[in-house]
Design a protein around this motif. Sequence first.
Motif, PDB file in Angstrom:
ATOM      1  N   THR A  28       0.823  -1.139  -0.077  1.00 64.43           N
ATOM      2  CA  THR A  28      -0.232   0.419  -0.125  1.00 64.43           C
ATOM      3  C   THR A  28       1.290   1.417   0.125  1.00 64.43           C
ATOM      4  OG1 THR A  28      -1.878  -1.291   1.197  1.00 64.43           O
ATOM      5  CG2 THR A  28      -1.820   0.967   0.837  1.00 64.43           C
TER       6      THR A  28
ATOM      7  N   GLU B 121      -8.822  -3.377  -2.170  1.00 64.80           N
ATOM      8  CA  GLU B 121      -8.350  -3.564  -0.651  1.00 64.80           C
ATOM      9  C   GLU B 121      -8.239  -5.086  -0.918  1.00 64.80           C
ATOM     10  OE1 GLU B 121     -10.893  -2.648   2.920  1.00 64.80           O
ATOM     11  OE2 GLU B 121      -9.743  -1.381   3.382  1.00 64.80           O
TER      12      GLU B 121
ATOM     13  N   VAL C  67      -5.171  -5.988  -3.377  1.00 61.07           N
ATOM     14  CA  VAL C  67      -3.648  -5.896  -2.197  1.00 61.07           C
ATOM     15  C   VAL C  67      -4.342  -6.671  -1.441  1.00 61.07           C
ATOM     16  CG1 VAL C  67      -2.213  -4.616   0.072  1.00 61.07           C
ATOM     17  CG2 VAL C  67      -3.788  -2.966  -1.871  1.00 61.07           C
TER      18      VAL C  67
END
Length: 212
Positions: free
Chosen positions: A134, A148, A151
């Motif tokens: 991130t 999210e 990631v």
Amino acid sequence: MPREVRERQMLDAAVAVFARRGYRAASMDEIAELAGASKPLVYLYLNSKEDLFSACIRREAEALIAAVRAAVDPGTPADRRLWDGLRGFFAHTAAHPDGWAVLHCQARTHGEPFALEVAALRRRLVDVVTQLITETAADGGCTAPLPETEVAGLAHALVGAAESLAGWSNERDGAAASETAATLMNFAWTGLENLSHGRRWAPVAAGGGART
């Protein structure tokens, strides 16, 4: 001899024996002999063979996490932090091949509770890598936060690749940690750089190759 020192000797011996023999074939007699202690003393300090194996897993997991965290300097650029984290991981697994064999090979194959201990280690590694990815994307000029789920997927993939590479490197008598880390960093960095600048791969119709 202080109990702490004696227990460390027992755990060192146990890690070596479990790595070489495997959990089921490992003998408490051999562990005690290698530790320079009596078998009753090993049982007194560390209870059962199962408890001893669990203690080995926890100790080696904590040492690995500590090595990765210690390698990362919060004051450096994000890509450097990711690189340092990978290098710390591979340096530790190369320096402690028996510990890595216990974590990556032996503990995974014997079910609960050992597999749960390894799963907990993996979650902690994924958390560390998730944060680094991130931050790397943000520092690299990513115009919008990465989803999210994306990631998380990248973090799991990177940790899985690191685990596989560590085993491969150790089987080759330990390639240099920097060399192994660079192999994975180059692979990861290409993808992260593209994602940071909004360049994404996507499939097209059959025969049309791929588009970004």
